[in-house]
Design a protein around this motif. Structure first.
Motif, short mmCIF file in Angstrom:
data_model
loop_
_atom_site.label_atom_id
_atom_site.label_comp_id
_atom_site.label_asym_id
_atom_site.label_seq_id
_atom_site.Cartn_x
_atom_site.Cartn_y
_atom_site.Cartn_z
N ASP A 110 -2.75 6.07 4.25
CA ASP A 110 -2.89 4.78 4.92
C ASP A 110 -1.99 3.74 4.26
O ASP A 110 -2.18 3.42 3.08
CB ASP A 110 -4.35 4.33 4.85
CG ASP A 110 -4.60 3.03 5.58
OD1 ASP A 110 -3.66 2.48 6.19
OD2 ASP A 110 -5.75 2.55 5.53
N PRO A 111 -1.00 3.19 4.98
CA PRO A 111 -0.14 2.17 4.39
C PRO A 111 -0.92 0.96 3.86
O PRO A 111 -0.51 0.34 2.88
CB PRO A 111 0.78 1.75 5.55
CG PRO A 111 0.77 2.91 6.48
CD PRO A 111 -0.61 3.51 6.37
N ALA A 112 -2.04 0.64 4.50
CA ALA A 112 -2.85 -0.49 4.04
C ALA A 112 -3.44 -0.20 2.66
O ALA A 112 -3.48 -1.08 1.79
CB ALA A 112 -3.96 -0.79 5.04
N GLU A 113 -3.88 1.02 2.44
CA GLU A 113 -4.43 1.36 1.13
C GLU A 113 -3.34 1.39 0.07
O GLU A 113 -3.57 1.02 -1.08
CB GLU A 113 -5.16 2.70 1.18
CG GLU A 113 -5.90 3.00 -0.12
CD GLU A 113 -6.85 4.19 -0.03
OE1 GLU A 113 -7.55 4.45 -1.03
OE2 GLU A 113 -6.90 4.84 1.03
N ARG A 160 6.94 0.58 6.70
CA ARG A 160 6.22 1.80 7.06
C ARG A 160 4.96 1.46 7.85
O ARG A 160 4.66 2.09 8.87
CB ARG A 160 5.85 2.58 5.80
CG ARG A 160 4.98 3.81 6.08
CD ARG A 160 4.41 4.39 4.80
NE ARG A 160 3.33 5.32 5.09
CZ ARG A 160 2.45 5.75 4.20
NH1 ARG A 160 2.52 5.34 2.94
NH2 ARG A 160 1.49 6.59 4.54
N GLY A 161 4.22 0.46 7.39
CA GLY A 161 3.00 0.06 8.09
C GLY A 161 3.28 -0.44 9.49
O GLY A 161 2.51 -0.17 10.43
N ARG A 166 0.23 0.08 11.94
CA ARG A 166 -0.92 -0.27 11.11
C ARG A 166 -0.94 -1.77 10.84
O ARG A 166 -2.00 -2.36 10.70
CB ARG A 166 -0.84 0.51 9.80
CG ARG A 166 -2.09 0.37 8.92
CD ARG A 166 -3.26 1.07 9.56
NE ARG A 166 -4.39 1.17 8.65
CZ ARG A 166 -5.50 0.43 8.73
NH1 ARG A 166 -5.63 -0.48 9.69
NH2 ARG A 166 -6.49 0.61 7.87
N PHE A 167 0.25 -2.36 10.72
CA PHE A 167 0.37 -3.77 10.47
C PHE A 167 0.86 -4.49 11.73
O PHE A 167 1.65 -3.93 12.49
CB PHE A 167 1.35 -4.05 9.33
CG PHE A 167 0.97 -3.42 8.01
CD1 PHE A 167 -0.36 -3.18 7.69
CD2 PHE A 167 1.94 -3.07 7.09
CE1 PHE A 167 -0.72 -2.61 6.48
CE2 PHE A 167 1.60 -2.49 5.88
CZ PHE A 167 0.27 -2.26 5.57
N PHE A 226 -1.15 -8.99 6.54
CA PHE A 226 -0.47 -7.94 7.30
C PHE A 226 -1.16 -7.67 8.64
O PHE A 226 -0.76 -6.76 9.36
CB PHE A 226 -0.39 -6.65 6.49
CG PHE A 226 0.70 -6.66 5.46
CD1 PHE A 226 2.03 -6.67 5.85
CD2 PHE A 226 0.41 -6.66 4.11
CE1 PHE A 226 3.05 -6.68 4.91
CE2 PHE A 226 1.42 -6.66 3.16
CZ PHE A 226 2.75 -6.68 3.56
N GLY A 227 -2.19 -8.44 8.96
CA GLY A 227 -2.80 -8.35 10.27
C GLY A 227 -4.10 -7.60 10.35
O GLY A 227 -4.64 -7.41 11.45
#
Length: 250
Positions: A110-113, A160-161, A166-167, A226-227
């Motif tokens: 997960d890019p957020a993680e 990437r996100g 993801r973002f 990042f949303g």
């Protein structure tokens, strides 16, 4: 090449040679190149230690050369100014730290993680090693810092996100700049709070717990930039944090 150390450096972390892997200058003998490299490392070690004792603004070139046992004029064979040696410290310390973060986050899908883990480790390191925090605050929004090390990794992870949907951000560069500003402000606040807490609290466990909560809160704010929705951002920011490997460059 073995680490070059200075007798005073034993009290603090020793900076490893940032010039490892450099080729000798054309026509320069290996022996002369080795001596030049060792002198450079002694100067960097001395600067790192003195920043920890006096802060960057309180350190002079003369103090650095005295601590390194190097002639004053020799300083300018390696750096053009006091700012130059601080920039060299930043380039090396945070390029290595960025490599460490890549290693820690390598198994995360997960890019957020990934972003949350990197933000938390950065803040925790600033709390654990205030000199690194001071250097990052000083150089964190410079053009060089945005194009190398931590800044470049953050831009890469943001892209990437976005690519993975993801973002949700309109401009990744402006978002990254605002995120870096948030992290730097967090580091500045953390350093100030840490100094106050150390005077008031004797329990290391209490200080560590407070720093971890602060890092989690900052990571959640970054993810919202990042949303991500607030509740999801906070949940991700509280996930168990893997430790930095003992053999990784810190």
């Amino acid at each position: 090449m073995p680490d070059a150390t200075h007798p005073r450096a034993g009290r603090r972390q020793t900076v490893k040679a940032p010039i490892e892997g450099r080729k000798p200058l054309a026509g320069q003998s290996p022996r002369l190149a080795r001596r030049r490299a060792e002198t450079r490392v002694r100067l960097l070690n001395a600067a790192f230690e003195l920043v920890g004792e006096k802060g960057m603004d309180g350190v002079t070139i003369n103090e650095i050369t005295d601590a390194a046992d190097v002639g004053f004029g020799s300083f300018y064979n390696h750096f053009d100014s006091k700012e130059g040696i601080f920039a060299a410290l930043v380039d090396w310390l945070f390029e290595k730290f960025a490599d460490t973060l890549d290693q820690v986050a390598s198994g995360l899908a997960d890019p957020a993680e990934v972003i949350a883990v990197c933000v938390r480790h950065t803040l925790l390191r600033a709390c654990r090693e205030p000199v690194c925090g001071q250097l990052l605050i000083r150089e964190g929004l410079s053009a060089r810092a945005l194009s190398t090390g931590l800044g470049q990794r953050l831009l890469r992870d943001a892209e990437r996100g976005m690519a993975e949907k993801r973002f949700v951000i309109a401009d990744e560069l402006m978002c990254v700049i605002s995120v870096i500003g948030t992290v730097l402000a967090g580091i500045a606040a953390e350093l100030d709070l840490s100094m106050s807490s150390r005077r008031a609290v004797s329990s290391r466990k209490t200080l560590t717990s407070r720093a971890e909560k602060f890092a989690e809160g900052t990571a959640a704010i970054v993810l919202q930039a990042f949303g991500l929705p607030r509740l999801e951002a906070e949940k991700i920011a509280r996930r168990p944090l893997a430790a930095v490997p003992q053999d990784a460059p810190a």
